[in-house]
Scaffold this active site. Structure first.
Site, PDB file in Angstrom:
ATOM      1  N   GLU A 129       0.821  -1.535  -0.436  1.00 13.77           N
ATOM      2  CA  GLU A 129       0.202   0.291   0.444  1.00 13.77           C
ATOM      3  C   GLU A 129       1.070   1.163  -0.169  1.00 13.77           C
ATOM      4  O   GLU A 129       0.700   2.128  -0.666  1.00 13.77           O
ATOM      5  CB  GLU A 129      -0.852   0.543   1.258  1.00 13.77           C
ATOM      6  CG  GLU A 129      -2.330  -0.056   1.015  1.00 13.77           C
ATOM      7  CD  GLU A 129      -3.556  -0.187   2.396  1.00 13.77           C
ATOM      8  OE1 GLU A 129      -4.326  -0.830   1.922  1.00 13.77           O
ATOM      9  OE2 GLU A 129      -3.229   0.812   3.037  1.00 13.77           O
ATOM     10  N   HIS A 140       8.813 -27.007  -1.182  1.00 11.14           N
ATOM     11  CA  HIS A 140       8.113 -28.062  -1.527  1.00 11.14           C
ATOM     12  C   HIS A 140       6.753 -27.648  -2.006  1.00 11.14           C
ATOM     13  O   HIS A 140       5.982 -28.134  -2.519  1.00 11.14           O
ATOM     14  CB  HIS A 140       7.376 -28.847  -0.089  1.00 11.14           C
ATOM     15  CG  HIS A 140       8.854 -29.805   0.676  1.00 11.14           C
ATOM     16  ND1 HIS A 140       9.085 -30.513   0.127  1.00 11.14           N
ATOM     17  CD2 HIS A 140       9.554 -29.495   1.384  1.00 11.14           C
ATOM     18  CE1 HIS A 140      10.475 -30.183   0.995  1.00 11.14           C
ATOM     19  NE2 HIS A 140      10.450 -29.288   1.625  1.00 11.14           N
ATOM     20  N   LYS A 198     -14.814  -0.275  -3.790  1.00 10.41           N
ATOM     21  CA  LYS A 198     -16.287   0.540  -3.063  1.00 10.41           C
ATOM     22  C   LYS A 198     -17.155   1.252  -3.675  1.00 10.41           C
ATOM     23  O   LYS A 198     -17.673   0.955  -3.339  1.00 10.41           O
ATOM     24  CB  LYS A 198     -15.446   1.306  -2.135  1.00 10.41           C
ATOM     25  CG  LYS A 198     -14.663   1.130  -1.477  1.00 10.41           C
ATOM     26  CD  LYS A 198     -14.562   1.568   0.439  1.00 10.41           C
ATOM     27  CE  LYS A 198     -13.156   0.976   1.123  1.00 10.41           C
ATOM     28  NZ  LYS A 198     -12.348   1.966   1.927  1.00 10.41           N
TER      29      LYS A 198
HETATM   30  O1  PA5 Z   1      -3.869   1.185   5.252  1.00 10.21           O
HETATM   31  C1  PA5 Z   1      -4.934   1.944   5.460  1.00 10.21           C
HETATM   32  O2  PA5 Z   1      -5.253   2.609   5.606  1.00 10.21           O
HETATM   33  C2  PA5 Z   1      -6.012   0.849   5.318  1.00 10.21           C
HETATM   34  O3  PA5 Z   1      -5.902  -0.462   5.393  1.00 10.21           O
HETATM   35  C3  PA5 Z   1      -7.136   1.003   6.204  1.00 10.21           C
HETATM   36  O4  PA5 Z   1      -6.446   0.378   7.772  1.00 10.21           O
HETATM   37  C4  PA5 Z   1      -8.185  -0.358   6.120  1.00 10.21           C
HETATM   38  O5  PA5 Z   1      -8.988   0.822   4.871  1.00 10.21           O
HETATM   39  C5  PA5 Z   1      -9.227   0.129   6.679  1.00 10.21           C
HETATM   40  O6  PA5 Z   1      -9.602   1.803   7.091  1.00 10.21           O
HETATM   41  P1  PA5 Z   1     -10.312   1.879   8.481  1.00 10.21           P
HETATM   42  O7  PA5 Z   1      -9.504   1.730   9.976  1.00 10.21           O
HETATM   43  O8  PA5 Z   1     -10.626   2.509   8.410  1.00 10.21           O
HETATM   44  O9  PA5 Z   1     -11.746   1.016   8.556  1.00 10.21           O
END
Ligand code: PA5
Length: 435
Positions: free
Chosen positions: A288, A309, A423
């Site tokens: 990310e 394996h 989303k």
């Molecule tokens: O690292 C990030 O920002 C995302 O992975 C969020 O943690 C994830 O989408 C969850 O979001 P939220 O904490 O707003 O529910």
């Protein structure tokens, strides 16, 4: 230099000393941007000083809440997705007994996870096991609007209220969210739940050392003081911008040099099965942070020797675009000796009296040589132990490394614009108002 040993012998045939010297100015520039908070995404760099500047009074409240959960619950359901659950799960699974769920007696509540998928089957099965167990909930969402945890929260809150009544249910719900915004914050305020904060300047994947990770981790009986101390010592050890004195920066430098040579997949590997979720946390942190603008190293993982394996063939002889980062535990907590028996029918006589950890160590040395021969660069992180201090240290090592690595590769390591795209489509298909 530092508590962990970063062994780069397995990169020598791929990266010259000159190349490391040449990348140093870019690393120094990235260091400056990060430390002066002038780089891209600087609003989300408060994790950098977190091991030193965390909220001590909230930290004590976390410990008290963990005590309370221990006193009245067999299970803590931790609801969250992505950065709001992977860190807690990584630390808990690394440090607790692998068979904790089967123990007849447990000193601490079992921490189970929900709201990290949309599977009805998983949730059904989880609800079933709560039939005869006392439980509490920790719902974690920075935005407070993420669909997966929001649905799970509705379901478990409903169950708590039916089982214990609204007043008692209130005392079993712990909310970790933004300090001022979001639907979850509003619910928590209006219902009077105990609240913990995801600090403004800390993004989800960098939040394990805040209440996001700390409440479930403390509830599982893990020493969060030691976890923070480990992170703090990493914070102190990795201040120098010179890669000769800073292994986190050396790691960032090597990854980038190798990436430019076509090694665009990195496997995080371990030789301890309980580190499997640590790799899941790492994959989010790396993927990310770096996978944007049509570039970045793709983070993957392998659990060894198990996957030798299954994936071993590909790693040895498949497309040559891989690099490996291996986490080894130098002194595992336990060991088992290979027994002496009266005959050699199983042809293991040569290992009699040796231990599993010894064989595991030799396996890792053999793998490094084989993979190097197969043209795969190998970096090895030797962690002295697998305890809370060491895991805290390692978390900070990777957080710092990916920030520098992202800047070196010209991306903002602290945003995640691509996460939103699915989303919109999903909400349209589900008929959410406004979509
Ligand atoms: O690292 C990030 O920002 C995302 O992975 C969020 O943690 C994830 O989408 C969850 O979001 P939220 O904490 O707003 O529910």
């Amino acid at each position: 230099m530092g508590y962990l040993k970063f062994d780069v012998k397995g990169t020598k045939q791929f990266v010259s000393d000159n190349e490391l010297e040449e990348i140093q100015p870019t690393i120094s520039m990235a260091d400056l941007e990060l430390r002066k908070h002038t780089g891209a995404g600087s609003d989300f760099t408060d994790w950098l000083d977190l091991p030193k500047n965390y909220d001590r009074s909230e930290f004590n409240r976390i410990k008290k809440a963990a005590e309370k959960i221990k006193s009245d619950s067999d299970v803590l359901i931790t609801i969250g997705i992505g950065g709001s659950y992977l860190g807690a799960r990584a630390v808990i699974e690394s440090l607790q007994d692998s068979f904790i769920q089967l123990k007849d007696k447990r000193e601490f509540p079992l921490v189970l996870f929900a709201g990290n998928s949309l599977s009805g089957q998983y949730l059904h099965e989880l609800l079933q096991i709560l039939d005869n167990k006392d439980f509490s909930i920790n719902v974690i969402s920075k935005s407070g609007t993420t669909t997966e945890p929001a649905i799970a929260f509705r379901i478990f809150k409903n169950l708590l209220e039916t089982r214990y009544g609204k007043e008692e249910a209130k005392k079993r719900i712990y909310v970790t969210t933004d300090s001022s915004r979001g639907a979850l914050k509003q619910v928590a305020d209006s219902e009077g739940y105990e609240e913990f904060v995801v600090p403004d300047g800390v993004g989800g994947r960098f939040s394990v050392l805040t209440a996001v990770g700390l409440l479930p981790i403390a509830t599982a009986g893990i020493d969060i003081d030691a976890l923070m101390e480990g992170a703090f010592n990493a914070y102190k050890d990795y201040q120098d911008s010179n890669i000769e004195n800073n292994d986190a920066y050396l790691y960032a430098a090597l990854r980038n040099i190798l990436y430019r040579k076509g090694k665009n997949i990195e496997l995080l590997e371990n030789y301890e099965p309980n580190l499997m979720y640590f790799a899941e946390w790492w994959k989010q942190l790396m993927g990310e942070s770096e996978g944007k603008n049509q570039k970045g190293i793709y983070p993957s993982s392998a659990n060894l020797s198990t996957d030798l394996h299954s994936l071993g063939q590909y790693i040895q002889e498949g497309r040559r675009n891989l690099m490996e980062t291996v986490i080894r535990i130098v002194n595992p907590k336990y060991d088992v000796d290979i027994p002496k028996v009266g005959n050699d029918l199983d042809q293991l006589g040569y290992l009699e009296g040796k231990s599993l950890n010894y064989v595991n160590q030799k396996a890792s040395e053999a793998v490094r040589l084989a993979h190097n021969d197969g043209n795969v660069p190998v970096m090895i992180i030797d962690l002295p132990k697998e305890d809370a201090y060491s895991v805290g240290y390692l978390i900070y090592f990777f957080e710092l490394a990916v920030a520098i690595s992202g800047y070196v590769n010209g991306v903002n390591p602290f945003n995640q614009p691509g996460v939103e795209d699915y989303k919109v489509n999903m909400f349209k298909l589900l008929g959410k108002p406004g979509y």
